[in-house]
Design a protein around this motif. Sequence first.
Motif: not given
Length: 307
Positions: A9-21, A126-137
């Motif tokens: 979870a921590e690794e997926l949440a590490v920020p990336v460049q804005a262009g990627v998001c 990296r998780l760079v977009w998700c629909a909601n908390e359930a999708a993140r989990v």
Amino acid sequence: MHSLTQLVAEELAVPVQAGVCDFAAQIAAQYGDAARAVLFYGSCLRSEQLQGEMLDFYLIVSDYEAAYGKTWLATWNRRLPPNVFPFQHDELIAKVAVLSERDFHDLNRPAASAVSVWARFAQPSRLVWCANEAARVSAVNAICGAAPTLLNAALAFVEREVDVLDLWQSGFQMTYSAELRAERKDRPSSVIAFDPERYERIGAAALHHTHIANALRGGKIILLPDVDGRIALEKNRWPSLRRRGKLLTIARLGKAAFTYAGGIDYLAWKINRHAGTHIHIRPWQRKWPLVAALFLVPKLLARGAVR
């Protein structure tokens, strides 16, 4: 020590460049309510070089019928996952692989019919977009299966004890040999060398979730008595995994001829980049990419450009 779930979870949440998001949000927007998560991974994540490179994303959808307006695309995604499509946004280009939440979970587990998904997500993403908390989990839980699956496979071929990083090295060598790959033979070691502390940290946590019994003592992984015959089971499935993986690579190339615009050019670019070849795609090959692939693959195998 943190749990594997916490580390993933921590690794997926590490920020990336804005262009990627921004790119990920554009990809998700094309699939409406079916889009659940977008994951960024691969060489561009490691290098942070975006311009002039091909970015790698996985788009996770609720199900294939909801994602596509065309039944045949849903059918092919289910029968031969994933579907792969080209995307472009703000002068960046990417290839996007599409999987359902259910397939993403299952293909990161030992029962998966091929190595491609769990081999990739045992590496950083990296998780760079998700629909909601359930999708993140859901994404975190799916990826938590990848590292234990890879390390369990490698444990089956350990004599008695092994270093954590050497076990990762063995695992990546096994998975690279189970697909047709254009990368150099030293690619597994270079992936680990980019962030060895990460692999030690994730490895120590993932070893608690392998089927093959082991203990980590003083930096060494020691095999424990195999009372359930798990080692033999894992060893016995690898010949078929290697055969199936190479056949699936060819089958996906054939599918891409119909789903991936410019797929034959991307294939040539990737092989030239990683294998140092000089493949030039001719007009007839763009017109008939499946036929071209059938001619190219045997030649590349003979020359050692793909393995």
